[in-house]
Write a protein that holds these residues in place. Structure first.
Motif, PDB file in Angstrom:
ATOM      1  N   UNK A  11       8.013   4.266  -7.720  1.00  0.00           N
ATOM      2  CA  UNK A  11       8.908   5.271  -7.150  1.00  0.00           C
ATOM      3  C   UNK A  11       8.793   4.716  -5.541  1.00  0.00           C
ATOM      4  N   UNK A  12       9.649   5.496  -4.606  1.00  0.00           N
ATOM      5  CA  UNK A  12       9.819   5.098  -3.231  1.00  0.00           C
ATOM      6  C   UNK A  12       8.507   5.144  -2.550  1.00  0.00           C
ATOM      7  N   UNK A  13       8.065   4.366  -1.850  1.00  0.00           N
ATOM      8  CA  UNK A  13       6.637   4.193  -1.236  1.00  0.00           C
ATOM      9  C   UNK A  13       6.503   4.563   0.090  1.00  0.00           C
ATOM     10  N   UNK A  64      13.697   2.058   2.025  1.00  0.00           N
ATOM     11  CA  UNK A  64      13.756   2.377   0.381  1.00  0.00           C
ATOM     12  C   UNK A  64      12.421   1.179  -0.053  1.00  0.00           C
ATOM     13  N   UNK A  65      12.469   1.150  -1.402  1.00  0.00           N
ATOM     14  CA  UNK A  65      11.567   0.197  -1.809  1.00  0.00           C
ATOM     15  C   UNK A  65      10.423   0.681  -2.688  1.00  0.00           C
ATOM     16  N   UNK A  66      10.005   0.370  -3.782  1.00  0.00           N
ATOM     17  CA  UNK A  66       9.066   0.880  -4.595  1.00  0.00           C
ATOM     18  C   UNK A  66       7.455  -0.009  -4.655  1.00  0.00           C
ATOM     19  N   UNK A  67       7.696  -1.185  -3.659  1.00  0.00           N
ATOM     20  CA  UNK A  67       6.332  -1.770  -3.437  1.00  0.00           C
ATOM     21  C   UNK A  67       6.286  -2.018  -2.068  1.00  0.00           C
ATOM     22  N   UNK A 182      -6.249   3.107  -8.982  1.00  0.00           N
ATOM     23  CA  UNK A 182      -5.444   2.907 -10.269  1.00  0.00           C
ATOM     24  C   UNK A 182      -4.739   4.161 -10.629  1.00  0.00           C
ATOM     25  N   UNK A 183      -3.480   4.180 -10.541  1.00  0.00           N
ATOM     26  CA  UNK A 183      -2.593   5.312 -11.251  1.00  0.00           C
ATOM     27  C   UNK A 183      -1.891   5.173 -12.389  1.00  0.00           C
ATOM     28  N   UNK A 184      -0.991   5.909 -12.806  1.00  0.00           N
ATOM     29  CA  UNK A 184      -0.059   5.881 -13.810  1.00  0.00           C
ATOM     30  C   UNK A 184       1.053   5.018 -13.609  1.00  0.00           C
ATOM     31  N   UNK A 185       1.120   3.462 -14.060  1.00  0.00           N
ATOM     32  CA  UNK A 185       2.136   2.658 -13.749  1.00  0.00           C
ATOM     33  C   UNK A 185       2.151   2.387 -12.296  1.00  0.00           C
TER      34      UNK A 185
END
Ligand code: F6R
Length: 607
Positions: A11-13, A64-67, A182-185
């Motif tokens: 999700x958005x970072x 925007x962006x998830x990474x 480390x998280x969920x996904x």
């Protein structure tokens, strides 16, 4: 220094990167920036100055962006401008960096000869362009980074995102800390566990030479030789909440006032309170058998160790050196393998202190850490870590870390004295009692903090200030001068009171404030004589002592400060408060940025 953060997520970072950068701002605040991958392209926002400037920039033009990766900078190579702000980007990647690439000049020359152009003055951009060059030659991101790492010299941590590789961050650690969360996904990278705290508490630390491919599904970690390795995942202790200022105007003032409480916490950890005796954790070696102690640190932590030198020498009758890490590590001093090296550090990440630790370990010395951040590199690499329990120290000027370092080393000195039978149990108990009383006496001094606000008017009007002390108050004089310099930008020097006549007394005139720390110990009369010498030359003396001392100079000093009666052993704890408060109030009067003074950073991870 510099802080690094990254999220390979779903999700958005941008907002989360920004929040983590705020937690890393203690590592530097010259500029900040974020880069994300949007449809395989790199987008970035950068701003000179503090994180708030970047936040404003992102509000104007959201990302925007998830990474993505983010960075807060403490400038080493190149001015603190937007052009020099990280992430540095090419047509193939964006990169953030902490540390120094020492062979940047040679690499830059070589890359320019190969037709590359540079847009900043930083050493960092060389890494970005070098990896870009390797990618252009057909290497995969992984192979390009592996090849580049072989060519980069120095101590650094890197995080890189690549055009057309959504979800991938490659990171590398050589000399500068880097943690994975480390998280969920989602997978996170950061300079410390505190930055990762709101994102994940499941943390693995990269080891020296490690590098890793990080994706939303996890991380593949390689060692220096390129072998896949596993690093233990542990639950970090750091709290998810950002530490606030409470009702205080600055973190520095809050942290000064926290000292009675955190000192009590620290003493609980190193004294068996019912027995009134020190308590050391189980050790795999006998510290009482050490033939020499070498105490190593930088800045305020070094001054704490200079106080401890007096204690260990007197109570344990053992030779002690107190060393500046940056000098010690390069001095090639003969090291006694039967000696103990003790490392003092709030952050546990100071590059010079860490390098000195590794040098001592390589030479077979036993190592002890006196460290505030439990997950830090120094805390993890010493044989035994004695925690200072000061809690997060956010103000750049160290205050509560100093007095809690003193507390740990005072109890250590008592413990070693007992074990070496250079003091008996009765004396050990009396010393421990003196320490146990300190928090209450500190509270008394802090209740009268307003007097230091008045005295600060004299210092705020001065161009230079001298601090004097003898014995354990000599390092306090050095610390007082350091505190004043760093937060008020007024030039100050600390001297051993007896040394003044060997030169510095030439500086004394009728406008020079001289702050004297004169507890009622066996050196009081000597200090008093030195004060007569400066008063005779017109100096404006601020005389800090007990009631009797204050009365002695009441009519001739510009001001006297009456401190509570304490055992001379405990005096450095109490006399730390006036020097901290004088520096704080002087800085406030001068209108400086007290918690983030210019040019500084909280954690100094470059040498
Ligand atoms: C001064 C100050 C610095 C640090 C020094 C060592 O107020 O904070 O002089 O004491 O940079 O830092 P640590 O203790 O983190 O190793």
């Amino acid at each position: 220094m510099c802080g690094i953060i990254g999220i390979a997520g779903q999700s958005a970072v941008a907002d989360r990167l920004l929040e983590s950068l705020r937690r890393l701002e203690y590592r530097g605040y010259d500029s900040a920036g974020i880069a994300t991958l949007v449809d395989g392209r790199i987008e970035r926002r950068r701003a000179e100055g503090k994180i708030d400037r970047l936040a404003a920039r992102l509000a104007e033009e959201p990302l925007a962006g998830t990474t993505g990766i983010g960075h807060t900078r403490w400038a080493t190579h190149g001015a603190p401008s937007e052009a020099n702000a990280h992430p540095h980007a090419t047509d193939r990647l964006a990169l953030v960096h902490n540390g120094i690439i020492e062979n940047h000049a040679a690499l830059r020359k070589e890359l320019i000869a190969r037709g590359h152009r540079f847009s900043s003055e930083t050493d960092t951009e060389v890494a970005a362009v070098l990896i870009t060059d390797l990618l252009a030659g057909g290497a995969s991101p992984k192979d390009a980074v592996a090849a580049a790492l072989k060519r980069l010299e120095g101590a650094f941590a890197l995080a890189i995102v690549f055009v057309g590789k959504p979800g991938l961050i490659i990171v590398a650690r050589r000399g500068s800390p880097l943690a994975l969360g480390f998280g969920q996904g989602e997978t996170y990278i950061g300079s410390d566990a505190m930055a990762l705290a709101p994102l994940s508490r499941r943390i693995a630390y990269l080891e020296e030479g490690d590098w890793a491919e990080v994706t939303p599904d996890g991380a593949t970690i390689y060692d220096e030789a390129g072998r896949v390795v596993a690093r233990p995942v542990r639950m970090a202790e750091s709290t998810g909440a950002l530490v606030g200022k409470g009702n205080y105007r600055h973190f520095m003032l809050k942290e000064i006032h926290e000292q009675p409480v955190v000192l009590g916490d620290t003493l609980k950890g190193c004294l068996a309170l019912d027995m009134r005796l020190p308590r050391l954790p189980p050790l795999a070696f006998k510290p009482e058998e050490a033939t020499r102690w070498t105490l190593i640190g930088c800045g305020t932590a070094h001054y704490a160790s200079r106080v401890a030198k007096y204690w260990l020498e007197e109570l344990a009758q053992v030779p002690v050196e107190s060393e500046l890490a940056s000098e010690f590590r390069y001095r090639r001093a003969p090291l006694d393998p039967k000696g103990i090296a003790l490392f003092v550090s709030q952050s546990g990440e100071t590059a010079d202190t860490l390098a000195a630790l590794r040098h001592c370990k390589a030479n077979g010395l036993h190592t002890i850490g006196v460290v505030n951040v439990p997950e830090s590199s120094i805390a993890r690499e010493v044989e035994v870590s004695l925690p200072t329990n000061a809690g997060p120290e956010i103000g750049v000027a160290s205050t509560k870390a100093f007095t809690t370092q003193l507390a740990v080393m005072a109890t250590l000195a008592i413990a070693i004295g007992l074990a070496r039978r250079t003091i008996d149990e009765k004396r050990a108990r009396a010393l421990a009692e003196a320490l146990i009383e300190v928090p209450a006496r500190m509270t008394e001094v802090l209740a009268r903090a307003a007097q230091f606000r008045t005295l600060a008017q004299t210092l705020a009007a001065a161009r230079d200030v001298i601090y004097l002390g003898r014995g354990t108050c000599y390092p306090l004089a050095l610390e007082g001068a350091l505190k004043l310099k760093e937060v008020s930008y007024i030039h100050a020097e600390g001297y051993a009171a007896g040394e003044l006549k060997h030169g510095p007394i030439a500086l004394i005139d009728d406008v020079m404030p001289v702050v004297v720390l004169a507890p009622p110990d066996h050196l009081y009369e000597k200090t008093a004589s030195n004060v007569e010498e400066v008063i005779a030359r017109g100096a404006k003396v601020i005389f800090i002592s007990d009631a009797r001392g204050a009365a002695q100079f009441k009519d001739r000093a510009l001001a006297t400060v009456e401190m509570p009666d304490v055992d001379p052993f405990a005096a450095p704890f109490l006399y730390a408060l006036p020097v901290q408060l004088l520096a704080y109030y002087t800085a406030v009067l001068r209108g400086t940025d007290v918690d983030q003074p210019r040019n500084l950073a909280k954690s100094v991870t470059v040498e």
